[in-house]
Design a protein around this motif. Structure first.
Motif, PDB file in Angstrom:
ATOM      1  N   ARG A 249       1.110  -1.251   0.173  1.00  0.00           N
ATOM      2  CA  ARG A 249       0.024   0.196  -0.013  1.00  0.00           C
ATOM      3  C   ARG A 249       0.908   1.341   0.086  1.00  0.00           C
ATOM      4  O   ARG A 249       0.336   2.235  -0.498  1.00  0.00           O
ATOM      5  CB  ARG A 249      -1.037  -0.015   1.039  1.00  0.00           C
ATOM      6  CG  ARG A 249      -1.990  -1.062   1.016  1.00  0.00           C
ATOM      7  CD  ARG A 249      -2.942  -1.057   2.081  1.00  0.00           C
ATOM      8  NE  ARG A 249      -3.982  -1.942   1.741  1.00  0.00           N
ATOM      9  CZ  ARG A 249      -4.811  -2.609   2.462  1.00  0.00           C
ATOM     10  NH1 ARG A 249      -4.637  -2.853   4.024  1.00  0.00           N
ATOM     11  NH2 ARG A 249      -5.952  -3.394   2.164  1.00  0.00           N
ATOM     12  N   ARG A 250       1.941   1.342   0.810  1.00  0.00           N
ATOM     13  CA  ARG A 250       2.890   2.211   0.652  1.00  0.00           C
ATOM     14  C   ARG A 250       3.433   2.671  -0.818  1.00  0.00           C
ATOM     15  O   ARG A 250       3.536   3.739  -1.176  1.00  0.00           O
ATOM     16  CB  ARG A 250       4.190   2.222   1.586  1.00  0.00           C
ATOM     17  CG  ARG A 250       3.686   2.337   3.090  1.00  0.00           C
ATOM     18  CD  ARG A 250       4.798   2.476   3.943  1.00  0.00           C
ATOM     19  NE  ARG A 250       5.742   1.254   3.844  1.00  0.00           N
ATOM     20  CZ  ARG A 250       5.432   0.211   4.844  1.00  0.00           C
ATOM     21  NH1 ARG A 250       4.551   0.334   5.701  1.00  0.00           N
ATOM     22  NH2 ARG A 250       6.461  -0.833   4.673  1.00  0.00           N
ATOM     23  N   LYS A 251       3.879   1.700  -1.240  1.00  0.00           N
ATOM     24  CA  LYS A 251       4.404   1.575  -2.839  1.00  0.00           C
ATOM     25  C   LYS A 251       3.186   2.283  -3.703  1.00  0.00           C
ATOM     26  O   LYS A 251       3.500   3.135  -4.533  1.00  0.00           O
ATOM     27  CB  LYS A 251       4.633   0.326  -3.459  1.00  0.00           C
ATOM     28  CG  LYS A 251       5.998  -0.211  -2.822  1.00  0.00           C
ATOM     29  CD  LYS A 251       6.285  -1.508  -3.440  1.00  0.00           C
ATOM     30  CE  LYS A 251       7.775  -1.993  -2.749  1.00  0.00           C
ATOM     31  NZ  LYS A 251       7.897  -3.412  -3.472  1.00  0.00           N
ATOM     32  N   GLN A 252       1.770   1.925  -3.551  1.00  0.00           N
ATOM     33  CA  GLN A 252       0.904   2.341  -4.326  1.00  0.00           C
ATOM     34  C   GLN A 252       0.500   3.984  -3.962  1.00  0.00           C
ATOM     35  O   GLN A 252       0.543   4.574  -4.941  1.00  0.00           O
ATOM     36  CB  GLN A 252      -0.541   1.558  -4.034  1.00  0.00           C
ATOM     37  CG  GLN A 252      -0.715   0.314  -4.630  1.00  0.00           C
ATOM     38  CD  GLN A 252      -2.088  -0.227  -4.484  1.00  0.00           C
ATOM     39  OE1 GLN A 252      -2.709  -0.146  -3.584  1.00  0.00           O
ATOM     40  NE2 GLN A 252      -2.783  -0.817  -5.517  1.00  0.00           N
ATOM     41  N   GLN A 253       0.816   4.379  -2.772  1.00  0.00           N
ATOM     42  CA  GLN A 253       0.476   5.773  -2.677  1.00  0.00           C
ATOM     43  C   GLN A 253       1.725   6.591  -3.115  1.00  0.00           C
ATOM     44  O   GLN A 253       1.550   7.697  -3.515  1.00  0.00           O
ATOM     45  CB  GLN A 253       0.387   5.743  -0.961  1.00  0.00           C
ATOM     46  CG  GLN A 253      -0.799   5.307  -0.310  1.00  0.00           C
ATOM     47  CD  GLN A 253      -0.831   5.186   1.137  1.00  0.00           C
ATOM     48  OE1 GLN A 253       0.325   5.528   1.957  1.00  0.00           O
ATOM     49  NE2 GLN A 253      -1.874   4.669   2.048  1.00  0.00           N
ATOM     50  N   ALA A 254       2.776   5.848  -3.074  1.00  0.00           N
ATOM     51  CA  ALA A 254       4.042   6.584  -3.600  1.00  0.00           C
ATOM     52  C   ALA A 254       4.005   6.781  -4.919  1.00  0.00           C
ATOM     53  O   ALA A 254       4.166   7.896  -5.769  1.00  0.00           O
ATOM     54  CB  ALA A 254       5.280   5.916  -3.385  1.00  0.00           C
TER      55      ALA A 254
END
Length: 260
Positions: A249-254
């Motif tokens: 999810r952090r990668k998606q947000q980035a």
């Protein structure tokens, strides 16, 4: 039906076995896919467990490997048929409905014990390479259910042989094993929480537990129930996959964050 099965020729046994296992795999897998990818989300029932995407390549691999498992299971019907031909096993004669129901309950429990033992063995360093193809599906799907190496398929597919030589089961009780086994296994691999209101240890939370096994591997070797994992202390904590999903999810947000 038991007498009809016993009187089949060897080629007929293998042909019916292939049709049976192929039919239940495609039928139940397709129904599960329709429910969990379309109908239930549209109705607001349940939730996806692991949001990471499943690639077309994974689906093709799962279907191909499952085709090999169908061959192992279908052609492997010669073994229970052979036990009957040799007189090492027999079907119950005119069993009552109560007896059939009781035998099915016994086989449900045995199926869980058999699965845990073989699954645990498949996670040892001697057999791990045969379980690796199944675990390539980090995010499981209904099509992952039969996605096995042939050695794993043979290990899991012999579940009725020992019961057959120990007791004269009814034909219908034995025939129910691959059906309920695939239904429960299909639910476990659906990557979908069908009953969000039940606890993690509940029988109906099997999909949550098996989703964690695919995400974290070392634990949750059981099938539908939890008694074997409780007994041998191999149950994963309910948050075992949180780090992997949080990182995704952090990668998606980035990626979505505005540049500059």
């Amino acid at each position: 039906m038991g007498q009809a099965f016993q009187s089949l020729s060897l080629p007929a046994v293998m042909a019916w076995g292939l049709l049976f296992f192929g039919g239940i795999y495609l039928g139940l897998g397709g129904l599960n896919w329709l429910l969990t990818r379309h109908l239930l989300p549209a109705l607001g029932i349940g939730r996806i467990l692991d949001p990471r995407p499943v690639t077309p390549e994974q689906l093709r691999r799962e279907l191909l490997q499952s085709g090999g498992s169908v061959l192992v299971f279908g052609l492997g019907m010669v073994f229970p048929w052979g036990l009957l031909q040799l007189g090492w096993a027999r079907f119950a004669v005119d069993p009552s409905g109560w007896r059939i129901a009781a035998e099915i309950l016994v086989l449900v429990v045995w199926n869980d014990i058999h699965f845990w033992i073989n699954h645990r063995l498949l996670h040892t360093r001697w057999l791990r390479r045969f379980h690796g193809p199944h675990h390539r599906s980090v995010v499981s799907t209904p099509w992952s259910t039969y996605s096995f190496h042939p050695v794993e398929a043979a290990m899991l597919g012999n579940v009725i042989l020992l019961p057959m030589v120990l007791h004269d089961f009814s034909f219908w009780a034995l025939a129910s094993v691959p059906v309920f086994s695939l239904v429960l296994n299909n639910i476990g691999h659906a990557n979908y929480d069908f009953f969000t209101g039940v606890s993690y240890s509940h029988w109906f939370a099997a999909s949550r537990r098996h989703h964690l096994h695919h995400a974290a591997h070392a634990g949750n070797y059981g099938f539908q129930f939890t008694f074997m994992d409780r007994l041998f202390r191999t149950r994963l904590p309910a948050d075992a996959a949180d780090p992997q999903i949080a990182a995704f999810r952090r990668k998606q947000q980035a990626r979505r964050a505005p540049v500059g």
